[in-house]
Motif scaffolding. Structure first.
Motif, PDB file in Angstrom:
ATOM      1  N   LEU A   1      -6.202  40.282-108.042  1.00 55.65           N
ATOM      2  CA  LEU A   1      -5.979  41.657-108.504  1.00 55.65           C
ATOM      3  C   LEU A   1      -6.810  42.549-107.598  1.00 55.65           C
ATOM      4  N   ALA A   2      -6.236  43.680-107.185  1.00 60.99           N
ATOM      5  CA  ALA A   2      -7.029  44.550-106.314  1.00 60.99           C
ATOM      6  C   ALA A   2      -6.763  46.012-106.602  1.00 60.99           C
ATOM      7  N   LEU A   3      -7.814  46.810-106.452  1.00 55.83           N
ATOM      8  CA  LEU A   3      -7.674  48.267-106.443  1.00 55.83           C
ATOM      9  C   LEU A   3      -7.816  48.683-104.995  1.00 55.83           C
ATOM     10  N   THR A   4      -7.101  49.743-104.617  1.00 55.42           N
ATOM     11  CA  THR A   4      -7.141  50.122-103.197  1.00 55.42           C
ATOM     12  C   THR A   4      -7.774  51.503-103.055  1.00 55.42           C
ATOM     13  N   THR A   5      -8.207  51.779-101.847  1.00 55.77           N
ATOM     14  CA  THR A   5      -8.749  53.110-101.548  1.00 55.77           C
ATOM     15  C   THR A   5      -7.586  54.043-101.303  1.00 55.77           C
ATOM     16  N   ARG A   6      -7.898  55.334-101.346  1.00 55.32           N
ATOM     17  CA  ARG A   6      -6.835  56.318-101.099  1.00 55.32           C
ATOM     18  C   ARG A   6      -6.394  56.321 -99.637  1.00 55.32           C
ATOM     19  N   GLU A   7      -7.299  55.871 -98.770  1.00 54.18           N
ATOM     20  CA  GLU A   7      -7.037  56.001 -97.335  1.00 54.18           C
ATOM     21  C   GLU A   7      -5.909  55.108 -96.873  1.00 54.18           C
ATOM     22  N   ARG A   8      -5.757  53.968 -97.495  1.00 55.05           N
ATOM     23  CA  ARG A   8      -4.764  53.013 -96.992  1.00 55.05           C
ATOM     24  C   ARG A   8      -3.652  52.821 -98.015  1.00 55.05           C
TER      25      ARG A   8
ATOM     26  N   LEU B   1       5.941  65.738-124.623  1.00 55.69           N
ATOM     27  CA  LEU B   1       6.150  64.296-124.663  1.00 55.69           C
ATOM     28  C   LEU B   1       5.885  63.673-123.290  1.00 55.69           C
ATOM     29  N   THR B   2       6.506  64.221-122.255  1.00 55.64           N
ATOM     30  CA  THR B   2       6.323  63.630-120.918  1.00 55.64           C
ATOM     31  C   THR B   2       4.880  63.791-120.455  1.00 55.64           C
ATOM     32  N   ASP B   3       4.306  64.992-120.678  1.00 57.91           N
ATOM     33  CA  ASP B   3       2.923  65.194-120.237  1.00 57.91           C
ATOM     34  C   ASP B   3       1.981  64.252-120.967  1.00 57.91           C
ATOM     35  N   THR B   4       2.147  64.167-122.288  1.00 59.30           N
ATOM     36  CA  THR B   4       1.251  63.324-123.071  1.00 59.30           C
ATOM     37  C   THR B   4       1.394  61.858-122.662  1.00 59.30           C
ATOM     38  N   LEU B   5       2.639  61.434-122.527  1.00 60.97           N
ATOM     39  CA  LEU B   5       2.845  60.033-122.138  1.00 60.97           C
ATOM     40  C   LEU B   5       2.248  59.769-120.765  1.00 60.97           C
ATOM     41  N   THR B   6       2.471  60.707-119.840  1.00 59.99           N
ATOM     42  CA  THR B   6       1.973  60.519-118.473  1.00 59.99           C
ATOM     43  C   THR B   6       0.449  60.479-118.471  1.00 59.99           C
ATOM     44  N   VAL B   7      -0.154  61.476-119.130  1.00 61.74           N
ATOM     45  CA  VAL B   7      -1.614  61.561-119.112  1.00 61.74           C
ATOM     46  C   VAL B   7      -2.222  60.350-119.827  1.00 61.74           C
ATOM     47  N   THR B   8      -1.624  59.979-120.979  1.00 63.43           N
ATOM     48  CA  THR B   8      -2.146  58.829-121.713  1.00 63.43           C
ATOM     49  C   THR B   8      -2.031  57.563-120.876  1.00 63.43           C
ATOM     50  N   ARG B   9      -0.869  57.394-120.264  1.00 64.23           N
ATOM     51  CA  ARG B   9      -0.672  56.210-119.436  1.00 64.23           C
ATOM     52  C   ARG B   9      -1.694  56.182-118.297  1.00 64.23           C
ATOM     53  N   ASP B  10      -1.809  57.319-117.595  1.00 60.29           N
ATOM     54  CA  ASP B  10      -2.729  57.370-116.457  1.00 60.29           C
ATOM     55  C   ASP B  10      -4.154  57.063-116.900  1.00 60.29           C
ATOM     56  N   ALA B  11      -4.544  57.673-118.038  1.00 59.74           N
ATOM     57  CA  ALA B  11      -5.911  57.464-118.523  1.00 59.74           C
ATOM     58  C   ALA B  11      -6.122  55.993-118.895  1.00 59.74           C
ATOM     59  N   TYR B  12      -5.136  55.430-119.564  1.00 58.53           N
ATOM     60  CA  TYR B  12      -5.234  54.039-120.013  1.00 58.53           C
ATOM     61  C   TYR B  12      -5.341  53.113-118.797  1.00 58.53           C
ATOM     62  N   PHE B  13      -4.469  53.339-117.820  1.00 57.61           N
ATOM     63  CA  PHE B  13      -4.470  52.500-116.620  1.00 57.61           C
ATOM     64  C   PHE B  13      -5.803  52.632-115.880  1.00 57.61           C
ATOM     65  N   GLU B  14      -6.292  53.876-115.805  1.00 53.85           N
ATOM     66  CA  GLU B  14      -7.487  54.111-115.009  1.00 53.85           C
ATOM     67  C   GLU B  14      -8.734  53.572-115.715  1.00 53.85           C
ATOM     68  N   ARG B  15      -8.853  53.858-117.009  1.00 55.25           N
ATOM     69  CA  ARG B  15     -10.041  53.420-117.734  1.00 55.25           C
ATOM     70  C   ARG B  15     -10.181  51.910-117.735  1.00 55.25           C
ATOM     71  N   HIS B  16      -9.044  51.235-117.772  1.00 59.41           N
ATOM     72  CA  HIS B  16      -9.119  49.771-117.831  1.00 59.41           C
ATOM     73  C   HIS B  16      -8.795  49.145-116.503  1.00 59.41           C
ATOM     74  N   ARG B  17      -8.842  49.965-115.477  1.00 61.44           N
ATOM     75  CA  ARG B  17      -8.735  49.507-114.090  1.00 61.44           C
ATOM     76  C   ARG B  17      -7.562  48.547-113.870  1.00 61.44           C
ATOM     77  N   LEU B  18      -6.382  49.014-114.252  1.00 64.09           N
ATOM     78  CA  LEU B  18      -5.189  48.200-113.985  1.00 64.09           C
ATOM     79  C   LEU B  18      -5.021  48.061-112.473  1.00 64.09           C
ATOM     80  N   ALA B  19      -4.855  46.831-112.036  1.00 61.46           N
ATOM     81  CA  ALA B  19      -4.777  46.561-110.596  1.00 61.46           C
ATOM     82  C   ALA B  19      -3.624  47.331-109.963  1.00 61.46           C
ATOM     83  N   GLN B  20      -3.838  47.707-108.701  1.00 61.24           N
ATOM     84  CA  GLN B  20      -2.768  48.387-107.965  1.00 61.24           C
ATOM     85  C   GLN B  20      -1.989  47.400-107.109  1.00 61.24           C
ATOM     86  N   VAL B  21      -2.637  46.262-106.858  1.00 63.40           N
ATOM     87  CA  VAL B  21      -1.941  45.213-106.102  1.00 63.40           C
ATOM     88  C   VAL B  21      -2.132  43.888-106.854  1.00 63.40           C
ATOM     89  N   PHE B  22      -1.028  43.160-107.016  1.00 59.51           N
ATOM     90  CA  PHE B  22      -1.067  41.854-107.680  1.00 59.51           C
ATOM     91  C   PHE B  22      -0.602  40.797-106.688  1.00 59.51           C
TER      92      PHE B  22
END
Lengths: 234, 787
Positions: free
Chosen positions: B215-222, B41-62
């Motif tokens: 809305l912004a996505l950020t690099t890993r560096e900062r 349950l936790t793995d599926t929810l986590t992976v699904t959430r991550d995939a959903y957020f990433e595929r649809h480019r949910l902003a990291q900063v609002f």
């Protein structure tokens, strides 16, 4: 006087067909009251099967058995339980005491469910254990444990005492002591005592000896004179 | 050769004790099942959430703002650490469904070229360029309201009525869990999002050539927080400065909180089952080893080593555990899938990335085998110690001399002989008796805790909607309005009472801890919306200072008497320093209450309010709703009974099913323990019981002696289990509580009674099964057997 037990063509077969074992074949006999009766015979001769049936622990395949005027072979399970509870005392080869109860409590186990029992202390005095009332089985020798078992069996003042190899697990000195107690019970209380044993020497103390072979009663011997258990050698 | 024979013996032995072996396997299976299920349950929810957020480019900063010219985006993109950024248009409108209550709708520009906060089209198409009347609608809202493609929506934006045609349905990661404004639970029919062409959105919201949210996505560096700080500074002149990162976004935050709770329960639940299984194996193997002394002696006499023989019994334990682990894995996957399905539905994930790592299986298997080995090893010490000669002699009668003096002896004397047998049997093996008590208590506790959590949920609803919020509906406004509107609404048809409320969005701060929330301003004599003490009595709001909810106090680590900093994120953006006057026992949300007059003065908008709570005669009438629709400033009306009913439906579906699952788990656990205890007692004492039958005890009396022991142990387990369950319920409540929802548990009698009933039925079932074994007991063999 009506006999204690009477049987007619009592038979017991275990299994069926070619594998059937005939443990008891057509045993017809009478056992008078207040006697010491010894049932002798080799292993498989049917003596224990006979004892089990008239003790209310097993049912015959055919034939009849009466205790007084009660037909044991027609009794329900419940009635047989009542019969064991009220009229019969058992002494086993391996004592079968409750390890979690003291000597006195083991006797009380039976007196609590009996109508007119003797006091547990008195029963234990009769078998010479007045000093060991509050000892647990683990604290007693084999002979002492067997005497507790006898006290337990007689405390309800049974009409009959069934003893299946009562000395089988004991050395000869202790065994003689146990037989002495059984003899005393018969003499003082008038209890009919049936003893099943391998030890032929035990026959000397009996009023009557029943010889079993191959499931059949071969011979009944009535002793003119009885030996004192203290004199028995085996 | 010898091994083959031993194996044959092993399989025959297992067959002989199959009922018991099954009961133990079932307990192992439960442990592994819970482990695999929770992990899946936790793995599926986590992976699904991550995939959903990433595929649809949910902003990291609002970064919400008032208005910034489009040209500012160049500078935004120049901020170090910004990977991609987009300025979007965001506002609110109102959907006026005929006859129904007006619903507040989020209006957004469709994702731009960078594709941030992307949407997933579930039906239809996106608006054609230049068609300003075409829109995409949130699909769950459309489904709940029966809106079809091609339908026309009447929408009021900034006081202007529009006719918009629905050409597509979509959902988006941004709105996984979104309660309507002013509500606590997401309800499909109460929360709408309308996506429009950028130009069209700009036109209706008066934002031509501008944007009002970055809305912004950020690099890993900062670090995201550093990027946010720069963005806050850059946008401060444009009404920005109160941005937030993805973790603080409502939808992302709620699902993360849920995952945190699941991950924590995954740690403490399975070990309970495995400990019980280890104990059961220990007791059972001990009993078998004792019963097989003679065989062990014989094998030793034939030249088998102690280790070989111990290995034989160890294999038996391991096979039982292995079978349980296999069964548990299969059940765990099945149950995991069905529960994951429920979660998917609740969170509106459009797809499911089912994730099952081998880790939980391997872990479950390893832990159950270790538990079995441990349980057996303790029992098998005797095998090593036994000499062949000793083993082949009958054991001495067990020693019962321990309880001859002292308190126990006195107590024991009160009972008749069967009673004494029961008591001495229990006290002679205190570890085993305690283990049985602990195991039964654990089963009871698990079930009871879960039931309490569910009834706590009812309690939360009762307190929140019976005592704290006593309104029947809430009318909210798009922009703050004069307090006088309250009187106007009070005179609408069917309205009995009306009370003003002011919500001010703020960033709460205590030292380095921050939390995005809002200040709630209530009138001095508020009756419909109140802060409550734990005894449900209202707290009088102080003229100065703030009353904060327990949830907020926990997040910010604040005590009464300390100062709370609230940075207002709208309007003049003042920073308030407020003394905490009291902590209220609020279960839903994490509000901070102030007196309306002090709040509006503090933010510099005297007597401006954002919503009006009303109490009505019966349900709000069509006339009332019509009147409210006629007022353009009204953003929406939320009717309490509707949202409550909708939420209960969701909750019953999920929680209802879980209730049965935990009830079944508790039954199997209790039954496994009780049946094993009874079966072992029976096997050890068959000889004694048969002797009792010979002595003239009836079947019923003998059953009572055997049942008495187990019944007494279960009776001891009940209070222990209730105490443990209460403790566990409080622990689970703490783990699953967050600032959005506080799980409250009370010492709830129906939950306790139900849990006790399950244990009692498991006990009765075990006793009935034993009764059958007792009926088959052979009295004659007891006469002959040595003990």
């Amino acid at each position: 006087m009506q006999p204690a037990f009477r049987t007619e063509a009592l038979s017991k077969t275990y299994g069926e067909g070619p594998a059937a074992v005939h443990a008891l074949r057509d045993v017809t006999l009478e056992i008078p009251r207040s006697e010491v009766v010894v049932l002798l015979g080799p292993s498989g001769s049917g003596k224990s099967t006979f004892l089990n049936i008239i003790g209310g622990l097993d049912r015959p395949s055919s034939g009849q058995a009466w205790f007084g005027d009660q037909n044991l072979t027609e009794m329900s399970d419940r009635a047989l339980t009542q019969y064991r509870r009220s009229h019969v005392g058992f002494v086993f080869q391996f004592y079968n005491l409750m390890p979690s109860l003291t000597a006195r409590e083991n006797v009380d186990l039976v007196t609590e469910i009996s109508h007119d029992p003797m006091d547990a202390g008195e029963a234990l005095r009769l078998v010479g254990l007045e000093e060991r009332l509050d000892h647990f089985p683990a604290q007693m020798s084999g002979g002492e444990q067997q005497r507790v078992a006898i006290a337990r069996a007689i405390a309800k003042r049974p009409a009959v005492l069934f003893c299946d190899e009562p000395t089988g697990a004991l050395d000869s000195t202790t065994g003689r002591r146990v037989l002495q107690v059984l003899n005393d019970v018969n003499r003082e209380l008038g209890t009919t005592v049936l003893i099943v044993t391998h030890a032929a020497a035990t026959a000397a103390m009996a009023h009557r000896v029943l010889h079993f072979t191959d499931g059949q009663l071969r011979e009944t011997i009535v002793n003119e004179t009885r030996a004192d258990p203290a004199e028995i050698e085996w | 050769m010898a091994l083959t024979v031993l194996h044959r013996k092993l399989f025959r032995d297992l067959w002989r004790i199959r009922a018991q072996a099954l009961a133990i396997s079932a307990v192992v299976a439960l442990g592994v099942m819970v482990q695999v299920m929770m992990a899946g349950l936790t793995d599926t929810l986590t992976v699904t959430r991550d995939a959903y957020f990433e595929r649809h480019r949910l902003a990291q900063v609002f970064e919400p703002l008032t208005r910034a010219p489009s040209s500012m985006m160049e500078q935004v993109n120049a901020i170090p650490g910004v990977l991609a950024a987009e300025g979007r248009i965001s506002g609110f409108g109102r959907i006026d469904a005929d006859g129904g209550e007006p619903v507040q709708a989020r209006i957004l520009s469709l994702p731009g070229p960078a594709g941030l906060n992307g949407i997933l089209m579930t039906a239809g198409r996106k608006p054609i360029a230049g068609r300003s009347d075409e829109v995409v609608l949130l699909d769950t809202f459309a489904a709940a309201r029966g809106i079809a493609l091609g339908d026309t929506l009447g929408v009021t934006v900034e006081g202007r009525h529009q006719k918009l045609q629905v050409v597509g349905f979509a959902r988006a990661p941004e709105f996984l869990f979104m309660p309507a404004p002013g509500e606590f639970f997401p309800t499909d029919g109460r929360f709408a999002v309308i996506w429009m062409e950028r130009k069209a959105a700009a036109a209706v919201l008066d934002l031509d050539g501008a944007f009002n949210e970055v809305l912004a996505l950020t690099t890993r560096e900062r670090p995201r927080k550093a990027v946010l700080a720069d963005l806050d500074r850059l946008m401060a002149p444009y009404g920005g400065g109160a941005g937030y990162v993805q973790d603080q976004q409502t939808s992302a935050r709620f699902i993360e909180e849920e995952l945190k709770g699941l991950r924590q329960s995954r740690v403490f639940l399975p070990p309970i089952f495995l400990a019980v299984a280890a104990f059961l194996l220990n007791v059972t193997i001990t009993r078998i080893v004792q019963a097989e002394r003679r065989e062990i002696g014989l094998m030793k006499a034939f030249g088998h080593s102690g280790a070989e023989i111990a290995g034989h019994y160890l294999e038996m334990a391991l096979m039982i555990a292995f079978a349980g682990a296999l069964l548990g894995s299969a059940l765990g996957v099945m149950l995991g899938r069905s529960i994951t399905g429920l979660y998917m539905e609740f969170y509106k994930f459009p797809y499911l990335v089912f994730s099952m790592h081998p880790g939980p299986f391997a872990g479950g298997l390893a832990f159950s085998l270790i538990a079995a080995a441990l349980g057996a090893a303790i029992a098998l010490r005797t095998v090593f110690r036994l000499t062949p000669a000793e083993a082949m002699r009958p054991p001495a009668p067990p020693d019962f001399t321990h309880g001859r003096v002292g308190f126990l002896a006195t107590v024991t004397k009160v009972f008749d002989q069967p009673g004494r047998m029961i008591l001495r049997q229990i006290t002679r093996q205190p570890v085993r008796s305690l283990g049985t008590v602990a195991g039964v208590a654990a089963g009871l506790a698990l079930n009871m805790a879960m039931l309490m959590i569910y009834s706590g949920f009812d309690h939360t609803m009762d307190v929140t909607f019976g005592f704290a919020d006593r309104s029947d509906a809430t009318v909210s406004f798009i922009h703050p309005v004069s307090r006088d509107v309250t009187h106007e609404i009070a005179h609408l048809p069917g309205v009995l009472e009306a009370e003003p409320t002011r919500y001010v969005p703020v960033l709460f701060r205590n030292g380095v801890i921050t939390h995005r929330g809002e200040l709630t301003g209530l009138s001095e004599d508020a009756q419909l919306n109140r802060a409550l003490r734990p005894d449900l009595e209202p707290i009088a709001l102080p003229a100065q200072g703030v009353v904060i909810s327990r949830g907020l106090a926990d997040v910010l680590k604040l005590q009464p008497g300390e100062n709370l900093t609230a940075e207002v994120t709208e309007g003049r953006k003042r920073t308030l320093s407020l003394p905490v006057a009291a902590i209220s026992d609020t279960l839903l949300g994490a509000p901070a209450y102030m007196r309306l007059d002090s709040l509006t003065r503090a933010v510099g908008e005297a007597d401006r309010i954002t919503s009006v709570s009303i109490r009505t005669e019966g349900a709000p009438s069509p006339e009332l709703l019509h009147e409210l629709r006629e007022r353009p400033k009204v953003a929406g009306v939320s009717i309490k009974s509707d949202s409550l009913a909708a939420f209960r439906e969701i909750a019953d579906e999920g929680a209802g099913q879980m209730r049965f699952v935990f009830g079944a788990i508790a039954f199997v656990l209790s039954f496994g323990i009780v049946y094993n205890a009874a079966r072992n007692a029976f096997a050890e004492r068959a000889h004694e019981l048969a002797s009792l039958r010979v002595l003239g005890f009836t079947r019923g009396e003998v059953t009572l002696i055997l049942a008495g022991e187990i019944t007494l142990l279960v009776a001891c387990a009940l209070p222990v289990g209730i105490w443990f369950g209460w403790t566990l319920a409080k622990l689970i409540a703490r783990v699953f509580s967050n600032e959005l929802y506080r799980v409250s548990v009370s010492f709830d009698l129906p939950s306790i009674a139900t849990a006790v009933l399950v244990v009692v039925s498991a006990t009765l079932a075990s006793i009935l099964m034993l009764r059958r074994a007792l009926d088959r007991l052979n009295m004659i063999s007891a006469l002959k057997a040595r003990d």
